[in-house]
Design an enzyme around this catalytic site. Sequence first.
Site, PDB file in Angstrom:
ATOM      1  N   THR A 195      10.209 -33.447 -15.105  1.00 24.91           N
ATOM      2  CA  THR A 195       8.927 -32.164 -14.332  1.00 24.91           C
ATOM      3  C   THR A 195       9.487 -31.083 -13.877  1.00 24.91           C
ATOM      4  OG1 THR A 195       7.732 -34.240 -13.176  1.00 24.91           O
ATOM      5  CG2 THR A 195       7.580 -31.837 -12.129  1.00 24.91           C
ATOM      6  N   ASP A 240      12.682 -37.757 -25.394  1.00 25.71           N
ATOM      7  CA  ASP A 240      12.028 -38.772 -25.593  1.00 25.71           C
ATOM      8  C   ASP A 240      11.395 -38.400 -26.712  1.00 25.71           C
ATOM      9  OD1 ASP A 240      13.127 -39.991 -23.672  1.00 25.71           O
ATOM     10  OD2 ASP A 240      11.121 -39.880 -21.963  1.00 25.71           O
TER      11      ASP A 240
END
Length: 231
Positions: free
Chosen positions: A18, A36
Amino acid sequence: MKTLVVGVGGMTNGGKSTLSMSLHQQIPNSCIIAQDSYFKDDSVVPVDSHGFKQYDMLDALHMDTMMSDIDSWRRDPEAFLKQCGPFPEQTAASADEEVFVLIVEGFLIFNHRPLNELFDRSYFMQIPYEVCKKRRSSRVYMPPDPPGYFDEHVWPMYLKNRREMERMVSGIVFLDGLKPKEELLAARRAEKAADVCVDTLKMDSAARTFDRKDQTKCYRRCYINTLIPVY
């Protein structure tokens, strides 16, 4: 052309993505490389003695591929940026004044020594155990977390990786992942902008008369320096 590499690390569900996206949306000529995206296929991820997949270790990631992509950005950030899209509008600065920013985001970015050497600024998002566990349980993972996975694997591995990180790296700024991202981005921005602009004005005025073009350059430098929070 100038470049800046920013590391945004942190625990699982701590707010890394975020904050990284917020920075990306506000900083011209920026892009994100997320750790990721480099997980190995599930079939080759090691399993511990309890039968838990060992995702929380560097061996579960294609770090060589990630470093190759980062090196591609370093060689030609403008070309790399065009391949990434969509991205924030580029600045109209001259080639000498243009700044390209790479945001590297991930839970183990500070545990990889070759990557640590590249960061100009390093931030680590942290949240309490209870909040982390609650957020983790509300998310859907593929494959899903087995019963007991958080307490018996995820949290112990986080503590282990954090201890290793703190032995390896200095200068990391720790951020409170419970705070709104707007607050993290805005904190001390006005104070930092004033300091940077005053210093720039002093240097420029000592050399020549400060005109509107110089003022634009000063504000651009202030903008880049203050969009990334300093604590």
